[in-house]
Design an enzyme around this catalytic site. Sequence first.
Site, PDB file in Angstrom:
ATOM      1  N   SER A  49      57.167   4.287  22.893  1.00 17.92           N
ATOM      2  CA  SER A  49      58.391   5.005  23.267  1.00 17.92           C
ATOM      3  C   SER A  49      59.642   4.138  23.230  1.00 17.92           C
ATOM      4  CB  SER A  49      58.239   5.619  24.656  1.00 17.92           C
ATOM      5  OG  SER A  49      57.948   4.624  25.621  1.00 17.92           O
ATOM      6  N   ASP A 336      64.814   6.399  33.287  1.00 17.59           N
ATOM      7  CA  ASP A 336      63.852   7.162  34.079  1.00 17.59           C
ATOM      8  C   ASP A 336      62.979   6.148  34.820  1.00 17.59           C
ATOM      9  OD1 ASP A 336      62.023   6.228  32.181  1.00 17.59           O
ATOM     10  OD2 ASP A 336      61.908   8.128  31.107  1.00 17.59           O
ATOM     11  N   HIS A 339      61.490   3.850  31.542  1.00 19.93           N
ATOM     12  CA  HIS A 339      62.255   3.347  30.400  1.00 19.93           C
ATOM     13  C   HIS A 339      63.654   2.862  30.786  1.00 19.93           C
ATOM     14  CE1 HIS A 339      59.320   6.341  28.904  1.00 19.93           C
ATOM     15  NE2 HIS A 339      59.121   5.424  27.968  1.00 19.93           N
TER      16      HIS A 339
END
Length: 362
Positions: A49, A336, A339
Amino acid sequence: MGSSQLNMLVTIVTVICIVGTPVSGMPISEIRQIAARYNVSGVFVFGDSSVDPGNNNGLNTDDKSNFPPYGIDFFGGHPTGRFSNGRLATDFIAEALGYTKAIRPFLEPRSTMPFELSHGVSFASSGSGYDNLTAQISNVLTLSHQLKYFAHYKRNLTLKIGAKRTTELIQNAVFVLSMGTNDFLQNYYVEPTRSAQYTVDQYGDYLISLFLGYVKKMHSLGARRLVVVGMVPFGCMPLVRTMKGTATKCDDHYNNVALSFNTKIKKALVTLKRSLGMKTVYADAYDLIQDAIQNPQKYGFVETSKGCCGTGTYEYGISCKGMDACADRDKYLFWDAVHPTAKMYKIVADGALSSIITNIFQ
């Protein structure tokens, strides 16, 4: 696009910068001249990600972020599948170099593969890892699958521009690989299979053996310049702090695991440089994130223990969907509960610039 345009594609991977501003004390114009001198032709991205711009959007997985408030600071405030409030490292690079403002995902439905993707392509998939089992847990693209897509890309590019130009483009490109955290957080410490087979240190060795095999595969497909992003201090993630019940303190055990694995990665890169003759760079995300946590004012941060989405303590991905986000994202290290914000990505990449120039462009 002609060969001269391809050769003038100046892409310095994992360096995040803004057009017209100096990075690590070096003017952007000078960075462009250096990259052009070494015929940098593009960037190919593999990983999780941290570098996935939306490949998971069309997959049958819950590991997605193509909904608000993700992308709140992307162009037009639109979510794209990036696990960020804005852009990722390669997006900033592309803008700084004046070619494109966003690196495209290989699986983007609108793309006409591969000619229009010559400036840069990400094959990365959120939730992936060096261990194929890690990706299978979330039903996302394994690194093996990412490399198969790259081989497919190479075959199609050859049909478009010929074998000679394709070989030159790939050999002059920079490959970036960013993953590893999911192997521990979503696999080893959660699922019973690997923890029953290995101690945590042995598992790190197992991942390194897989890493070496994948890089050799990249080399066989033409890769000659490789940037590997080290594992972040995942013991400092807001989600981990919440799980451990230590909201204001990082988990030392998890961070030591990350440090140990990073040491193994650095040794492996030396081995690869000797055995394959590749130009390699280790991009140190760990130390910069730790420094930002310990010295937030140095980077303009106010909050380093919570994310910006929702409560900032556990929300990420689907649990962040539709949640409110903080007003000033640049004051937050984390977007978040897992991340970093786009600002932190920028800082990490900027810190890697001198190493990239020294080790790849020499």
